[in-house]
Motif scaffolding. Structure first.
Motif, PDB file in Angstrom:
ATOM      1  N   VAL A 115       0.833  -1.194   0.000  1.00  0.00           N
ATOM      2  CA  VAL A 115       0.000   0.000   0.000  1.00  0.00           C
ATOM      3  C   VAL A 115       0.877   1.256   0.000  1.00  0.00           C
ATOM      4  CG1 VAL A 115      -1.823  -1.241   1.222  1.00  0.00           C
ATOM      5  CG2 VAL A 115      -0.179   0.125   2.527  1.00  0.00           C
ATOM      6  N   THR A 116       0.238   2.373  -0.347  1.00  0.00           N
ATOM      7  CA  THR A 116       0.949   3.655  -0.375  1.00  0.00           C
ATOM      8  C   THR A 116       0.498   4.590   0.731  1.00  0.00           C
ATOM      9  OG1 THR A 116      -0.679   4.523  -1.946  1.00  0.00           O
ATOM     10  CG2 THR A 116       1.304   3.512  -2.865  1.00  0.00           C
ATOM     11  N   HIS A 117      -0.462   4.169   1.552  1.00  0.00           N
ATOM     12  CA  HIS A 117      -0.940   4.999   2.661  1.00  0.00           C
ATOM     13  C   HIS A 117       0.255   5.365   3.552  1.00  0.00           C
ATOM     14  CE1 HIS A 117      -2.941   6.040   6.448  1.00  0.00           C
ATOM     15  NE2 HIS A 117      -4.065   6.182   5.757  1.00  0.00           N
ATOM     16  N   PRO A 118       0.398   6.643   3.937  1.00  0.00           N
ATOM     17  CA  PRO A 118       1.603   7.067   4.671  1.00  0.00           C
ATOM     18  C   PRO A 118       1.929   6.234   5.907  1.00  0.00           C
ATOM     19  CG  PRO A 118       0.312   8.967   4.012  1.00  0.00           C
ATOM     20  CD  PRO A 118      -0.511   7.763   3.662  1.00  0.00           C
ATOM     21  N   ARG A 119       0.902   5.779   6.620  1.00  0.00           N
ATOM     22  CA  ARG A 119       1.170   5.040   7.853  1.00  0.00           C
ATOM     23  C   ARG A 119       1.762   3.662   7.602  1.00  0.00           C
ATOM     24  NH1 ARG A 119      -3.625   4.593  12.159  1.00  0.00           N
ATOM     25  NH2 ARG A 119      -3.560   6.843  11.767  1.00  0.00           N
ATOM     26  N   HIS A 120       1.487   3.091   6.426  1.00  0.00           N
ATOM     27  CA  HIS A 120       1.932   1.718   6.147  1.00  0.00           C
ATOM     28  C   HIS A 120       2.637   1.623   4.791  1.00  0.00           C
ATOM     29  CE1 HIS A 120      -0.581   0.365   9.535  1.00  0.00           C
ATOM     30  NE2 HIS A 120      -1.529   1.141   9.052  1.00  0.00           N
ATOM     31  N   ALA A 121       3.155   2.698   4.286  1.00  0.00           N
ATOM     32  CA  ALA A 121       3.714   2.741   2.934  1.00  0.00           C
ATOM     33  C   ALA A 121       4.728   1.629   2.690  1.00  0.00           C
ATOM     34  CB  ALA A 121       4.359   4.100   2.684  1.00  0.00           C
ATOM     35  N   GLY A 122       4.522   0.895   1.573  1.00  0.00           N
ATOM     36  CA  GLY A 122       5.423  -0.176   1.190  1.00  0.00           C
ATOM     37  C   GLY A 122       5.106  -1.520   1.786  1.00  0.00           C
ATOM     38  N   ARG A 123       4.241  -1.574   2.802  1.00  0.00           N
ATOM     39  CA  ARG A 123       3.872  -2.837   3.451  1.00  0.00           C
ATOM     40  C   ARG A 123       2.690  -3.475   2.747  1.00  0.00           C
ATOM     41  NH1 ARG A 123       2.105  -2.867   9.338  1.00  0.00           N
ATOM     42  NH2 ARG A 123       2.022  -5.079   8.778  1.00  0.00           N
ATOM     43  N   ARG A 124       2.644  -4.786   2.804  1.00  0.00           N
ATOM     44  CA  ARG A 124       1.418  -5.480   2.397  1.00  0.00           C
ATOM     45  C   ARG A 124       0.369  -5.299   3.492  1.00  0.00           C
ATOM     46  NH1 ARG A 124       1.079  -9.702  -1.438  1.00  0.00           N
ATOM     47  NH2 ARG A 124       3.045 -10.256  -2.478  1.00  0.00           N
ATOM     48  N   ILE A 125      -0.864  -5.047   3.089  1.00  0.00           N
ATOM     49  CA  ILE A 125      -2.005  -5.000   4.002  1.00  0.00           C
ATOM     50  C   ILE A 125      -3.124  -5.824   3.374  1.00  0.00           C
ATOM     51  CG2 ILE A 125      -3.806  -3.529   5.010  1.00  0.00           C
ATOM     52  CD1 ILE A 125      -1.090  -3.178   6.361  1.00  0.00           C
ATOM     53  N   PHE A 126      -3.791  -6.642   4.175  1.00  0.00           N
ATOM     54  CA  PHE A 126      -4.851  -7.480   3.605  1.00  0.00           C
ATOM     55  C   PHE A 126      -6.013  -6.616   3.122  1.00  0.00           C
ATOM     56  CE2 PHE A 126      -8.483 -10.447   3.700  1.00  0.00           C
ATOM     57  CZ  PHE A 126      -7.985 -11.411   2.835  1.00  0.00           C
ATOM     58  N   SER A 127      -6.718  -5.958   4.039  1.00  0.00           N
ATOM     59  CA  SER A 127      -7.831  -5.104   3.614  1.00  0.00           C
ATOM     60  C   SER A 127      -8.347  -4.274   4.775  1.00  0.00           C
ATOM     61  CB  SER A 127      -8.994  -5.938   3.065  1.00  0.00           C
ATOM     62  OG  SER A 127     -10.103  -5.117   2.751  1.00  0.00           O
ATOM     63  N   ALA A 128      -8.698  -3.022   4.464  1.00  0.00           N
ATOM     64  CA  ALA A 128      -9.291  -2.126   5.455  1.00  0.00           C
ATOM     65  C   ALA A 128     -10.808  -2.088   5.358  1.00  0.00           C
ATOM     66  CB  ALA A 128      -8.731  -0.716   5.280  1.00  0.00           C
ATOM     67  N   GLY A 129     -11.420  -3.028   4.617  1.00  0.00           N
ATOM     68  CA  GLY A 129     -12.875  -3.069   4.541  1.00  0.00           C
ATOM     69  C   GLY A 129     -13.432  -2.056   3.571  1.00  0.00           C
ATOM     70  N   ILE A 130     -14.651  -1.616   3.797  1.00  0.00           N
ATOM     71  CA  ILE A 130     -15.307  -0.686   2.890  1.00  0.00           C
ATOM     72  C   ILE A 130     -14.577   0.658   2.892  1.00  0.00           C
ATOM     73  CG2 ILE A 130     -16.951   0.152   4.623  1.00  0.00           C
ATOM     74  CD1 ILE A 130     -19.052   0.295   2.385  1.00  0.00           C
ATOM     75  N   ASN A 131     -14.467   1.261   1.728  1.00  0.00           N
ATOM     76  CA  ASN A 131     -13.825   2.565   1.605  1.00  0.00           C
ATOM     77  C   ASN A 131     -14.826   3.640   2.035  1.00  0.00           C
ATOM     78  OD1 ASN A 131     -12.778   5.068   0.644  1.00  0.00           O
ATOM     79  ND2 ASN A 131     -11.542   3.973  -0.872  1.00  0.00           N
ATOM     80  N   LEU A 132     -14.656   4.149   3.253  1.00  0.00           N
ATOM     81  CA  LEU A 132     -15.625   5.101   3.804  1.00  0.00           C
ATOM     82  C   LEU A 132     -15.571   6.451   3.104  1.00  0.00           C
ATOM     83  CD1 LEU A 132     -15.272   4.198   7.572  1.00  0.00           C
ATOM     84  CD2 LEU A 132     -17.130   3.585   6.023  1.00  0.00           C
ATOM     85  N   LYS A 133     -14.437   6.790   2.543  1.00  0.00           N
ATOM     86  CA  LYS A 133     -14.355   8.025   1.753  1.00  0.00           C
ATOM     87  C   LYS A 133     -15.265   7.928   0.536  1.00  0.00           C
ATOM     88  CE  LYS A 133     -11.043  11.085  -0.569  1.00  0.00           C
ATOM     89  NZ  LYS A 133      -9.606  11.302  -0.888  1.00  0.00           N
ATOM     90  N   GLU A 134     -15.236   6.768  -0.127  1.00  0.00           N
ATOM     91  CA  GLU A 134     -16.109   6.562  -1.283  1.00  0.00           C
ATOM     92  C   GLU A 134     -17.581   6.535  -0.866  1.00  0.00           C
ATOM     93  OE1 GLU A 134     -15.032   5.674  -4.954  1.00  0.00           O
ATOM     94  OE2 GLU A 134     -13.899   7.250  -3.935  1.00  0.00           O
ATOM     95  N   LEU A 135     -17.872   5.946   0.284  1.00  0.00           N
ATOM     96  CA  LEU A 135     -19.251   5.942   0.770  1.00  0.00           C
ATOM     97  C   LEU A 135     -19.720   7.365   1.043  1.00  0.00           C
ATOM     98  CD1 LEU A 135     -21.784   4.449   1.702  1.00  0.00           C
ATOM     99  CD2 LEU A 135     -20.719   4.135   3.938  1.00  0.00           C
TER     100      LEU A 135
END
Length: 408
Positions: free
Chosen positions: A189-209
């Motif tokens: 992922v590219t999210h600043p808190r986890h940049a470069g790490r694999r992440i399984f999933s954060a669930g529904i995208n609340l920004k899109e909702l």
């Protein structure tokens, strides 16, 4: 009346009253005529339209029963908080169809067929052993199909694009007779808190909702009847499922890097082997988000027991890999460096010819089609109302202001 954000308190109250009066009429009509409506839309169940086609055709054949294309287009152009909530009418419609043993079973079976376009993608995959979709990468390694989520800008959160791509990837993996086992994993992922790490999933995208771009039919209902149900039951290739129609079901492995939140955790409940990174956690933040966590309410209890399921769903309890309860949801906990080898080992162990038949029997015992249909009938109505409820609208706005997603 003025548009929803411009209404006075009195106008807002009056509009809501009018909507509810109309919804009561739709409920009453469908309680009596759901089977007749469905037969009209499917030519006496000789056609198998998917959810979006069924809703679009219903809007033409039965004006006022569900929103037409113009009304839906107007809804989708605005923020979730500015919508009239016309997707609630779609929830009423599909809830009534699923409540019918005849129409509901036929609809579930229709959604277990390969999605349009999957066959063409299968030919490409067979040539190259690789299929690149906008939000998903599918690769073949021996007898394994490795499905990688590539929504890295939002911690591999689910949106309409990811849901569509996942169904295509799952279809192709199930249709390819060289594949014996599927593997799901989140990409870097590219999210600043986890940049470069694999992440399984954060669930529904609340920004899109919050932005009004999470669809009820294609995502919230289509996800459960589409690729998630295919993970659990396989593809229906011929004949009705209830009568023993041929299915292409295969075992699935999940590899959890970082965390599996919301929809990510829901996926684990239908998989046959779950391998997690040391320090990872699982959660269903339904109480925080305000929406129903898919079929988590149906499936979690049989894995964890009622007490733990209530703590997770009603109180937001996280299950960390160090927690004794993790043993009920995760098969192996390993250092990050050992995950690749563990996934390959799981593919070898689950590739036996009797595995697919036995997992199908487990699904039949644990979640018979009638149980699934009954849950989905209520879920369709409740979830459609939840995504337009004041508490959900307020929470998605706060999450958007913070980072676009509930904090991990």
């Amino acid at each position: 009346m003025p548009a929803r954000p411009d209404r006075t308190a009195a106008e807002a109250e009056r509009a809501e009253s009018l909507h509810e009066d109309c919804r009561a009429v739709r409920h009453a009509f469908l309680a009596r005529h759901a089977d007749a409506v469905y037969d009209e839309l499917t030519a006496g169940r000789t056609r198998r339209p998917r959810l979006p086609e069924l809703a679009a055709e219903a809007a033409v054949r039965f004006p006022g029963l569900v929103p037409d294309a113009a009304r839906l287009g107007a809804e989708r152009a605005g923020l979730q908080a500015h919508k009239e909530g016309r997707e609630i009418d779609q929830g009423i419609f599909f809830g009534a169809l699923l409540r019918s043993p005849t129409a509901g079973t036929h609809l579930i079976e229709s959604m277990l067929r390969p999605a349009p376009g999957s066959a063409a993608r299968l030919a490409e995959f067979r040539r190259t052993d690789r299929l690149e979709l906008p939000a998903v990468l599918l690769e073949r390694r021996g007898e394994g199909a490795y499905v990688t989520f590539r929504n890295g800008h939002c911690l591999n959160a689910e949106d309409d694009r990811l849901i569509a791509d996942l169904e295509t990837a799952v279809d192709v993996a199930l249709l390819d007779d060289r594949i014996r086992v599927g593997v799901l994993r989140g990409g870097p992922v590219t999210h600043p808190r986890h940049a470069g790490r694999r992440i399984f999933s954060a669930g529904i995208n609340l920004k899109e909702l919050h932005a009004g771009r999470i669809s009820f039919v294609e995502f919230l209902l289509g996800r459960e009847l589409g690729y998630v149900n295919k993970l659990a039951r396989g593809l229906l290739r011929e004949g009705p499922a209830a009568a023993g129609g041929a299915t292409a079901g295969k075992p699935w492995v999940g590899v959890v890097d970082g965390f599996a939140i919301g929809g990510g955790m829901q996926l684990l409940l239908v998989l046959d082997r779950v391998i997690a990174e040391e320090g990872a956690f699982l959660s269903l933040p339904a109480a925080d988000e305000g929406i129903v966590p898919g079929l988590g309410n149906l499936r979690l209890t049989r894995l964890t027991g009622a007490r733990t399921a209530r703590q997770v769903i009603l109180s937001g309890r996280r299950i960390h890999t160090s927690d004794p309860a993790a043993a009920l949801l995760v098969d192996e906990v390993l250092p990050a460096a050992a995950l690749d080898a563990a996934a390959e080992r799981a593919v070898r162990e689950l590739a036996g010819p009797a595995v697919a038949a036995n997992r199908a029997m487990l699904t039949l015992a644990e979640e018979p089609l009638e149980l699934l249909r009954g849950y989905l009938a209520e879920f369709a109505v409740v979830q459609a109302r939840r995504i337009h409820s004041p508490d959900v609208l307020a929470k998605t706005g706060r999450y958007r202001a913070r980072s676009g997603r509930a904090p991990a």
